[in-house]
Structures are given as C-alpha cells and as structure tokens.
Design an enzyme around this catalytic site. Structure first.
Site, PDB file in Angstrom:
ATOM      1  N   PRO A   2       0.807  -1.201   0.000  1.00 33.11           N
ATOM      2  CA  PRO A   2       0.000   0.000   0.000  1.00 33.11           C
ATOM      3  C   PRO A   2       0.851   1.265   0.000  1.00 33.11           C
ATOM      4  CG  PRO A   2      -0.438  -1.336   1.948  1.00 33.11           C
ATOM      5  CD  PRO A   2       0.648  -1.985   1.209  1.00 33.11           C
ATOM      6  N   GLU A   3       0.431   2.216  -0.795  1.00 30.20           N
ATOM      7  CA  GLU A   3       1.061   3.528  -0.820  1.00 30.20           C
ATOM      8  C   GLU A   3       0.074   4.529  -0.227  1.00 30.20           C
ATOM      9  OE1 GLU A   3       2.799   4.306  -4.689  1.00 30.20           O
ATOM     10  OE2 GLU A   3       2.656   2.202  -5.194  1.00 30.20           O
ATOM     11  N   HIS A  90      -1.849 -16.375   8.486  1.00 26.11           N
ATOM     12  CA  HIS A  90      -1.211 -15.086   8.236  1.00 26.11           C
ATOM     13  C   HIS A  90      -1.753 -13.967   9.114  1.00 26.11           C
ATOM     14  CE1 HIS A  90       0.855 -16.992   5.010  1.00 26.11           C
ATOM     15  NE2 HIS A  90      -0.232 -17.208   4.314  1.00 26.11           N
ATOM     16  N   ARG A 109       3.481 -11.621   4.082  1.00 24.00           N
ATOM     17  CA  ARG A 109       4.950 -11.653   4.037  1.00 24.00           C
ATOM     18  C   ARG A 109       5.612 -11.208   5.339  1.00 24.00           C
ATOM     19  NH1 ARG A 109       6.645  -8.940  -1.563  1.00 24.00           N
ATOM     20  NH2 ARG A 109       8.706  -9.680  -1.000  1.00 24.00           N
TER      21      ARG A 109
END
Length: 273
Positions: A2-3, A90, A109
């Site tokens: 995400p930006e 996760h 991740r």
DNA sequence: ATACTCCCCTGAGAGC
DNA sequence: TGCTCTCAGGGGAGTA
C-alpha cells in the site's frame, strides 16, 4: 504494497470500524511485527486503552489512544480485517474490543511493523516518523522540490521512492507520476528544470488525490478491507502495463529495473532529454 | 552522505 | 506434478 492512497483508504475504513472502541486484549502471534518493544509489553500497554482517532503520515497509520500512540506500517502485504472468521496462519495480531468486535492484522509476508509510544513523546520527533519528508499535498510549489533535488545525485524514480524527500509515494505511483509529467524515470533529479519540478509536483498531487477518491488501487491481493476493491488500478497508464501499447501514443510500454524496483514507462512519451 | 548488496517473508506464475 | 527461478504497492542493515 500500500502507498499513500491505499493507506488513506485503510485509515478511513479503520476510523469507521474501530473509533471509540476499547481494547481489552491483544494477541501477538508473530513477535517481529512489534518493532520497538516486546510483544508482551505491547499487549500490556494497549490493554484498556480506547482508540480516539486514526491518523496517517506518509504510509504510516497512527492510532491515537488515550495514553499513547500505535504506529502501523503495512509495508507490502499488511492489511486490517474485522471478522474473526477470517483468522488464518497469516493473521499475526488480534485486538479484542469491549463490545465483542475484533481487529485483525493480517500480513502474508510479515514485513509490516508496529510501534507503541507513550503519550508523553512527540511521535513526529521520533523514529520512524522523524525522517519522513512532506507529503506532496504539503509542498507549496515546485521551487521547493527543485531545491531538494539539487542536493541528490539519484535519478527521479529513486528520489520519488525516497520517503525522506517526499513521503507517501511508492512504486506504482512513482511510475504513474513520471508518466504524467512526461519525465523519463532515469532522468537525474538534479537535472530537472524548475518547470519540470512544478509539473512533477502537480502530477503527484493530482494522481494521489484521484487515487484516494477511487479508494486506491487493487492489484493482486491487496484490498483496503476484506472484499473491498479500489478502482484506481483501472486508471493506471504504465504500471502493470509492460509490453502493452501506450494509451496516449501507442508505443510499447517498457519495463526496466531501477534501484532494484521494476519501473514501467513509455519510451516515446517520456523521452530522455 | 551515497552506492551497492543482501535480507526480511510468502505465494503466484512461468518455464522446463 | 513438481522442481527452480523470478517477481511482488517497502524499508533497513551492513559494507566499501
């Protein structure tokens, strides 16, 4: 992943979902997410605190609590969910609220990081916010960028990704901004004219604003909330369009590596000068 | 200060 | 099917 536009979208969703909720318990299943204290202390500190606001600086989310702040950086895959049924391997952190609702931090991740700070500290004078540059919206004119760019030897693509110079831009929007400003991503930042800096700043503001309005970009797995897609991916001109014809001139979009990151651009619209 | 390289992690997709 | 390789919205540590 995400930006700025995606984080802003997440912030808005979070604000609707968790504002004024009181944390009664925190489970941390993967300790390395907590960056500046132990998982134990993190849980202990957050207990019995109420979420008073959710703010954002650059790509950081800032949960304002009654006695402290929780900073959260999503990095590549971090996301927040609100449904306990979505717990899987996760899901690394679960916040339980007094009303029975939950907030789940999910991160495939495991790159995301969280920080806890007491209310007494000025978080903007504290790592990791300390080194963040201004967001494009906060920059008045191209002259300011021009002066910052004078001091670097890096190319414009790398400079756009440098959060110390400007905060919030990541790999998708860096490519889109260069395209909109018609600047080749390998152009040295210190070679840009004042006019180009002005164009670049305006392009940054326009693209980020539009992306926020559209709820960010949903590429691959990323969603601002479970089941919620952004729409800006449909507006992307170069990112994710390698080897396709440019929507403006028809030349094939090229993809190269710059500073280890994939960089897409149109070799005709963004000719080197 | 800056340029490299490598690392943190997992999963998807390509190629064989 | 399965292996190997490359790649992915980010950022930081260590080394010259």
């Amino acid at each position: 992943m995400p930006e700025l536009p995606e984080v802003e979208t997440v912030r808005q969703v979070l604000k609707r979902q968790v504002l004024n909720k009181k944390i009664i318990k925190v489970d941390v299943f993967y300790e390395k997410i907590i960056a500046n204290c132990s998982a134990n202390e993190f849980s202990l500190q957050l207990m019995n605190q109420t979420i008073l606001d959710v703010q954002r600086k650059g790509k950081f989310l800032i949960f304002v609590l009654d006695h402290g702040y929780l900073l959260s950086h999503l990095r590549m895959e971090g996301k927040y969910w609100f449904d306990l049924n979505l717990l899987d391997k996760h899901a690394h952190i679960v916040f339980y609220f007094s009303d029975g609702k939950v907030l789940i931090y999910h991160d495939t991740r495991k790159f995301g990081r969280m920080y806890y700070f007491q209310k007494e500290v000025d978080i903007h004078q504290q790592y990791p916010l300390l080194n963040l540059g201004m967001e494009p919206f906060e920059i008045q004119n191209g002259q300011i960028l021009f002066e910052k760019f004078m001091k670097t030897k890096k190319c414009i693509k790398e400079v756009l990704l440098d959060q110390k110079i400007m905060a919030g831009i990541g790999n998708i929007y860096a490519d889109e901004i260069c395209f909109k400003a018609k600047i080749h991503p390998l152009t040295l930042a210190n070679k840009l004219t004042k006019k180009q800096c002005e164009t670049l700043l305006n392009a940054s503001k326009e693209i980020l604003m539009k992306a926020i309005k559209e709820g960010g970009s949903t590429i691959k797995t990323y969603q601002s909330a479970h089941g919620v897609d952004g729409k800006f991916q449909n507006e992307l001109m170069v990112y994710n369009h390698a080897n396709e014809p440019c929507k403006i001139c028809g030349h094939s979009i090229k993809k190269i590596k710059i500073g280890g990151r994939g960089s897409s651009y149109c070799p005709y619209c963004q000719r080197k000068r």
